[in-house]
Motif scaffolding. Sequence first.
Motif, PDB file in Angstrom:
ATOM      1  N   ASN A   1     -49.605  21.182 -15.208  1.00 20.92           N
ATOM      2  CA  ASN A   1     -49.261  20.470 -16.444  1.00 20.92           C
ATOM      3  C   ASN A   1     -48.388  19.254 -16.172  1.00 20.92           C
ATOM      4  O   ASN A   1     -48.460  18.253 -16.899  1.00 20.92           O
ATOM      5  CB  ASN A   1     -48.561  21.420 -17.414  1.00 20.92           C
ATOM      6  CG  ASN A   1     -49.534  22.359 -18.114  1.00 20.92           C
ATOM      7  OD1 ASN A   1     -50.456  21.922 -18.784  1.00 20.92           O
ATOM      8  ND2 ASN A   1     -49.340  23.654 -17.950  1.00 20.92           N
ATOM      9  N   GLN A   2     -47.555  19.337 -15.143  1.00 20.94           N
ATOM     10  CA  GLN A   2     -46.752  18.162 -14.775  1.00 20.94           C
ATOM     11  C   GLN A   2     -47.645  17.025 -14.295  1.00 20.94           C
ATOM     12  O   GLN A   2     -47.383  15.853 -14.596  1.00 20.94           O
ATOM     13  CB  GLN A   2     -45.744  18.546 -13.692  1.00 20.94           C
ATOM     14  CG  GLN A   2     -44.566  19.366 -14.200  1.00 20.94           C
ATOM     15  CD  GLN A   2     -43.631  19.780 -13.084  1.00 20.94           C
ATOM     16  OE1 GLN A   2     -44.015  19.842 -11.916  1.00 20.94           O
ATOM     17  NE2 GLN A   2     -42.390  20.077 -13.435  1.00 20.94           N
ATOM     18  N   LEU A   3     -48.702  17.355 -13.565  1.00 18.52           N
ATOM     19  CA  LEU A   3     -49.653  16.327 -13.131  1.00 18.52           C
ATOM     20  C   LEU A   3     -50.377  15.716 -14.326  1.00 18.52           C
ATOM     21  O   LEU A   3     -50.586  14.495 -14.382  1.00 18.52           O
ATOM     22  CB  LEU A   3     -50.659  16.931 -12.153  1.00 18.52           C
ATOM     23  CG  LEU A   3     -50.138  17.229 -10.735  1.00 18.52           C
ATOM     24  CD1 LEU A   3     -51.174  17.995  -9.932  1.00 18.52           C
ATOM     25  CD2 LEU A   3     -49.782  15.926 -10.023  1.00 18.52           C
ATOM     26  N   LYS A   4     -50.753  16.545 -15.298  1.00 12.56           N
ATOM     27  CA  LYS A   4     -51.414  16.023 -16.500  1.00 12.56           C
ATOM     28  C   LYS A   4     -50.483  15.094 -17.265  1.00 12.56           C
ATOM     29  O   LYS A   4     -50.910  14.055 -17.799  1.00 12.56           O
ATOM     30  CB  LYS A   4     -51.854  17.182 -17.397  1.00 12.56           C
ATOM     31  CG  LYS A   4     -53.008  18.004 -16.834  1.00 12.56           C
ATOM     32  CD  LYS A   4     -53.372  19.138 -17.785  1.00 12.56           C
ATOM     33  CE  LYS A   4     -54.519  19.985 -17.211  1.00 12.56           C
ATOM     34  NZ  LYS A   4     -54.854  21.114 -18.108  1.00 12.56           N
ATOM     35  N   LEU A   5     -49.205  15.460 -17.329  1.00 10.36           N
ATOM     36  CA  LEU A   5     -48.240  14.612 -18.023  1.00 10.36           C
ATOM     37  C   LEU A   5     -48.079  13.279 -17.288  1.00 10.36           C
ATOM     38  O   LEU A   5     -48.022  12.211 -17.924  1.00 10.36           O
ATOM     39  CB  LEU A   5     -46.889  15.320 -18.110  1.00 10.36           C
ATOM     40  CG  LEU A   5     -45.725  14.503 -18.693  1.00 10.36           C
ATOM     41  CD1 LEU A   5     -46.057  14.037 -20.106  1.00 10.36           C
ATOM     42  CD2 LEU A   5     -44.440  15.322 -18.679  1.00 10.36           C
TER      43      LEU A   5
ATOM     44  N   LYS B   1     -45.009  13.594  -5.483  1.00 10.60           N
ATOM     45  CA  LYS B   1     -43.834  14.469  -5.473  1.00 10.60           C
ATOM     46  C   LYS B   1     -44.159  15.818  -6.097  1.00 10.60           C
ATOM     47  O   LYS B   1     -43.749  16.869  -5.594  1.00 10.60           O
ATOM     48  CB  LYS B   1     -42.685  13.794  -6.235  1.00 10.60           C
ATOM     49  CG  LYS B   1     -42.040  12.633  -5.475  1.00 10.60           C
ATOM     50  CD  LYS B   1     -41.021  11.912  -6.336  1.00 10.60           C
ATOM     51  CE  LYS B   1     -39.842  12.785  -6.668  1.00 10.60           C
ATOM     52  NZ  LYS B   1     -38.819  12.029  -7.445  1.00 10.60           N
ATOM     53  N   ILE B   2     -44.906  15.786  -7.206  1.00  9.74           N
ATOM     54  CA  ILE B   2     -45.296  17.046  -7.854  1.00  9.74           C
ATOM     55  C   ILE B   2     -46.197  17.860  -6.934  1.00  9.74           C
ATOM     56  O   ILE B   2     -46.032  19.077  -6.792  1.00  9.74           O
ATOM     57  CB  ILE B   2     -46.008  16.762  -9.194  1.00  9.74           C
ATOM     58  CG1 ILE B   2     -45.045  16.079 -10.170  1.00  9.74           C
ATOM     59  CG2 ILE B   2     -46.550  18.052  -9.806  1.00  9.74           C
ATOM     60  CD1 ILE B   2     -45.713  15.565 -11.424  1.00  9.74           C
ATOM     61  N   THR B   3     -47.156  17.184  -6.303  1.00 12.31           N
ATOM     62  CA  THR B   3     -48.056  17.871  -5.375  1.00 12.31           C
ATOM     63  C   THR B   3     -47.285  18.468  -4.201  1.00 12.31           C
ATOM     64  O   THR B   3     -47.573  19.589  -3.752  1.00 12.31           O
ATOM     65  CB  THR B   3     -49.123  16.893  -4.851  1.00 12.31           C
ATOM     66  OG1 THR B   3     -49.856  16.354  -5.962  1.00 12.31           O
ATOM     67  CG2 THR B   3     -50.101  17.604  -3.923  1.00 12.31           C
TER      68      THR B   3
END
Length: 417
Positions: free
Chosen positions: A249-253, A322-324
């Motif tokens: 969801n962070q990637l979608k955001l 960074k999220i990945t």
Amino acid sequence: MKQLILISLLFIFSLPAVGQINIDTCQSKAKANYPLIKEYELIAKSTEYTLSNANKAYLPHISITGIGGYIIGGLPTVSGPGQLGNEPSKFQLIGIGQINQTIWDGGATRSQKDIAKASAEVEKASVDVSLYSIQERVNQIYFGILLIDAQLKQLEILTENLNLNLKKVKLSKENGLAYQTDVDEVKAEVLNVEQKKIEFYYTRKGYVEMLSLLIGEKLNDYVKLETPLISNSAENMNNNRPELNLYANQLKLAEAQSSMNKVNNMPKIGLLGAGILLEPGIAFGASDFNSLAVVGLSASWNTDGIFRSSNNKNLDKIRMEKITNQQETFLFNNKLELNQASSAIEKQKAIITKDDEIIRLKTAIKKGYLTKYDAGMCSMNDVINAVNKESEALSNRDLHNIQLLMSLYDHKTINGN
């Protein structure tokens, strides 16, 4: 008084279990009772208001401005041939009204709504992660109580064996075949066991109180916990940890936020209506000018974002990387935990395979010492030691079974199942 306390505790342990509960129910109630659960409702309401605000972007925007003041230098007048112009009033009131109706905002409203929805999913996923830790705490307390119950069960069996031996040695003493010291040794060992029961009882009571606080429901001190049923195999389980949903969801955001870079570079088109009112008006010869109205299309284009577009794209790329990276780090640590849990499972299985053989040998040894005691070939202390060793072996088997079950549940929890 001591005897009265012991009799009371024996009565307590002999009571039937009051109520029954299982681990799944405890976990569900613990999550529902945790104050953080209210965050879901707050997130839903916040998202609803944010989306409502975004939908209002296409409503007409009205602005009204009024200016009143003293004209120092005066305003010019225009008069016809042979006519004198009237001196304009030094006090002037100017009213400006404007109405804008957006026709196309370059996709800004849609992007704002996408960002609001993605942000809500990230917040909910964060709550899921926090609530998941409650499941681990419930597991620890629940299996702690089961371990205590297993110990109390074996202590009850040990008490029964010691009482049988106590009756036997008392009878032998009455017949002149045993000494008072033999009787006292057995009595002392019975008291030792009762003392251990007291320790376990109050430890269990504290665990039950902690479980009651977690689930928000008062549990009886003697509540019975169901032993969970779970497969002995911990393999072939999909990883369903809530952290993975959070990263997704962070990637979608981040993707939704990056779309704003393109939107900010797009022109905005709308309808424009404007009116001007002058009071008093300006005289132009035979006529006065006191109002003006304009209607038409409006277009605006802010080109500042174009020069930052390249940098913004790179920043968005770094944010996603960074999220990945955080996700990969979590999976790495999670894999280490799963390997550790798998090793614990294999260790417990290997230990359990020896328990039955140990119990068989300890039982045979105890019977041998009982026969030797009857023949006067050993002391009562030797018999008590043999009884204790057999009880210890039985207790270890129950302990190892609960530990295996706990290791299996740990593996299941670490894997998000």
